[in-house]
Design an enzyme around this catalytic site. Structure first.
Site, PDB file in Angstrom:
ATOM      1  N   LEU A   1       0.843  -1.210   0.000  1.00  0.00           N
ATOM      2  CA  LEU A   1       0.000   0.000   0.000  1.00  0.00           C
ATOM      3  C   LEU A   1       0.867   1.244   0.000  1.00  0.00           C
ATOM      4  O   LEU A   1       1.915   1.281   0.615  1.00  0.00           O
ATOM      5  CB  LEU A   1      -0.864   0.022   1.267  1.00  0.00           C
TER       6      LEU A   1
ATOM      7  N   ASP B   1       2.119  -6.224   2.675  1.00  0.00           N
ATOM      8  CA  ASP B   1       2.685  -5.312   3.678  1.00  0.00           C
ATOM      9  C   ASP B   1       3.106  -6.029   4.967  1.00  0.00           C
ATOM     10  O   ASP B   1       3.425  -5.370   5.965  1.00  0.00           O
ATOM     11  CB  ASP B   1       1.661  -4.220   4.019  1.00  0.00           C
TER      12      ASP B   1
ATOM     13  N   HIS C   1       0.613   7.358   9.655  1.00  0.00           N
ATOM     14  CA  HIS C   1       0.584   6.937  11.058  1.00  0.00           C
ATOM     15  C   HIS C   1       1.149   8.042  11.940  1.00  0.00           C
ATOM     16  O   HIS C   1       1.966   8.843  11.493  1.00  0.00           O
ATOM     17  CB  HIS C   1       1.466   5.693  11.269  1.00  0.00           C
TER      18      HIS C   1
ATOM     19  N   ARG D   1      -4.721  -5.657   5.297  1.00  0.00           N
ATOM     20  CA  ARG D   1      -3.759  -6.071   6.313  1.00  0.00           C
ATOM     21  C   ARG D   1      -4.415  -6.817   7.487  1.00  0.00           C
ATOM     22  O   ARG D   1      -3.719  -7.280   8.389  1.00  0.00           O
ATOM     23  CB  ARG D   1      -2.973  -4.848   6.823  1.00  0.00           C
TER      24      ARG D   1
ATOM     25  N   ILE E   1       6.729   2.599  -0.259  1.00  0.00           N
ATOM     26  CA  ILE E   1       5.429   2.096   0.212  1.00  0.00           C
ATOM     27  C   ILE E   1       5.168   2.618   1.642  1.00  0.00           C
ATOM     28  O   ILE E   1       4.643   1.915   2.509  1.00  0.00           O
ATOM     29  CB  ILE E   1       5.327   0.552   0.105  1.00  0.00           C
TER      30      ILE E   1
ATOM     31  N   ARG F   1      -6.053   4.929  10.096  1.00  0.00           N
ATOM     32  CA  ARG F   1      -5.922   3.500  10.425  1.00  0.00           C
ATOM     33  C   ARG F   1      -6.314   3.179  11.870  1.00  0.00           C
ATOM     34  O   ARG F   1      -6.515   2.021  12.208  1.00  0.00           O
ATOM     35  CB  ARG F   1      -4.479   3.052  10.219  1.00  0.00           C
TER      36      ARG F   1
ATOM     37  N   CYS G   1       8.775   0.379  11.565  1.00  0.00           N
ATOM     38  CA  CYS G   1       7.721  -0.583  11.223  1.00  0.00           C
ATOM     39  C   CYS G   1       8.228  -1.978  10.867  1.00  0.00           C
ATOM     40  O   CYS G   1       7.434  -2.909  10.809  1.00  0.00           O
ATOM     41  CB  CYS G   1       6.835  -0.034  10.116  1.00  0.00           C
TER      42      CYS G   1
ATOM     43  N   GLU H   1       5.243  -4.231  12.759  1.00  0.00           N
ATOM     44  CA  GLU H   1       4.869  -3.307  13.832  1.00  0.00           C
ATOM     45  C   GLU H   1       3.361  -3.026  13.851  1.00  0.00           C
ATOM     46  O   GLU H   1       2.812  -2.699  14.905  1.00  0.00           O
ATOM     47  CB  GLU H   1       5.605  -1.973  13.636  1.00  0.00           C
ATOM     48  N   ASP H   2       2.678  -3.169  12.707  1.00  0.00           N
ATOM     49  CA  ASP H   2       1.297  -2.691  12.640  1.00  0.00           C
ATOM     50  C   ASP H   2       0.219  -3.626  13.189  1.00  0.00           C
ATOM     51  O   ASP H   2      -0.748  -3.150  13.785  1.00  0.00           O
ATOM     52  CB  ASP H   2       0.972  -2.271  11.203  1.00  0.00           C
TER      53      ASP H   2
END
Ligand code: CIR
Length: 266
Positions: free
Chosen positions: A26, A68, A170, A93, A251, A139, A257, A73-74
């Site tokens: 993304l 991704d 973020h 995701r 990206i 997000r 991350c 980290e996400d």
């Protein structure tokens, strides 16, 4: 926070190898696709830098269905006290959470789940010596942020909800911890009052993406393509490790991350 281990002390981390699908990750802009080999090389250097900083790394296998998923980290948060499985706001995701869950259950006694409803991604969470900051963004919504606060309370961690500037992916796209009292951030984020109880270092104009740096033990990892920020931090006495991030930058990713980091031992 005298007497406590600084929140940037880490001895363990999880990373995930990129899949070849990472080229379709993304992104908001149109700076072209990264190359798979380029992303791999940037991650190799990142892993070497984490090891050199004293962190033991576990490497998870690539997931082709999730372009991704290198950005571990996400979908989750980790602390010495336990882990929290999140719910990414990016639909593509969402499945990354189930994929990382068993790795976290093997390593943490306590693994909490973000309660329904709401969304939260780890890129919006900055752990500091003054508590955990949760940035609202496209997000991470208010319901997710409030649910996350209840998980953090369960782990004994205090937190507060803050705003991310409009159009910024973020919260941590625009800031990172330098030490117990200092934050590296962009001019646009520093204009809000979110860092009133910290010293702030503002990244030079044109180097906004350098704000996603990473303090690990005695070093600060900074994107190699940001010479003014490197010079500024060097003059302030930080021990800088420059790392290439131009491929993952295509990206919308930076240095925080690519790993989940925590302090496992005493
Ligand atoms: C995404 O848009 O989700 C990825 N292409 C980039 C995620 C970066 N994550 C982070 O900074 N924590």
């Amino acid at each position: 926070m005298s007497g406590q281990c600084p929140v940037y002390r880490f001895d363990a981390a999880i990373v995930r190898r990129p899949a070849t699908s990472v080229v379709r990750g993304l992104r908001a802009g149109d700076g072209g696709d990264p190359t798979y080999e380029g992303v791999l090389a940037e991650q190799d250097a990142y892993i070497a830098a984490l090891k050199a900083a004293g962190v033991a790394i576990d490497i998870l296998p690539p997931l082709d269905a999730f372009p991704d998923s290198i950005f571990v980290e996400d979908p989750a948060l980790v602390f010495s006290q336990g882990a929290i499985l999140l719910r990414p706001g990016a639909k593509s995701r969402a499945g990354e959470v189930a994929e990382i869950s068993s790795a976290l259950k093997e390593r943490f006694q306590t693994v909490l789940q973000l309660p329904e409803p709401g969304f939260a991604e780890g890129g919006d969470i900055l752990n500091t010596s003054h508590g955990v900051m949760i940035g609202l963004s496209a997000r991470t919504d208010l319901k997710g942020a409030k649910g996350l606060q209840s998980c953090l309370t369960e782990l004994g961690l205090k937190s507060r909800i803050v705003e991310t500037p409009e159009g910024v992916l973020h919260f941590k796209t625009d800031c990172s911890l330098l030490d117990d009292e200092s934050i590296l951030t962009t001019a646009r984020l520093s204009r809000s009052d979110v860092f009133d109880d910290f010293e702030t270092v503002i990244v030079p104009e044109g180097e906004e993406a350098a704000a996603n740096a990473l303090r690990v033990n005695d070093v600060v990892m900074v994107g190699e393509q940001f010479p003014k920020t490197i010079e500024l931090l060097d003059k302030l006495g930080y021990d800088i490790v420059p790392l290439e991030t131009s491929q993952i930058g295509k990206i919308d990713a930076g240095l925080s991350c690519m790993s989940l980091r925590w302090k496992a031992g005493d």
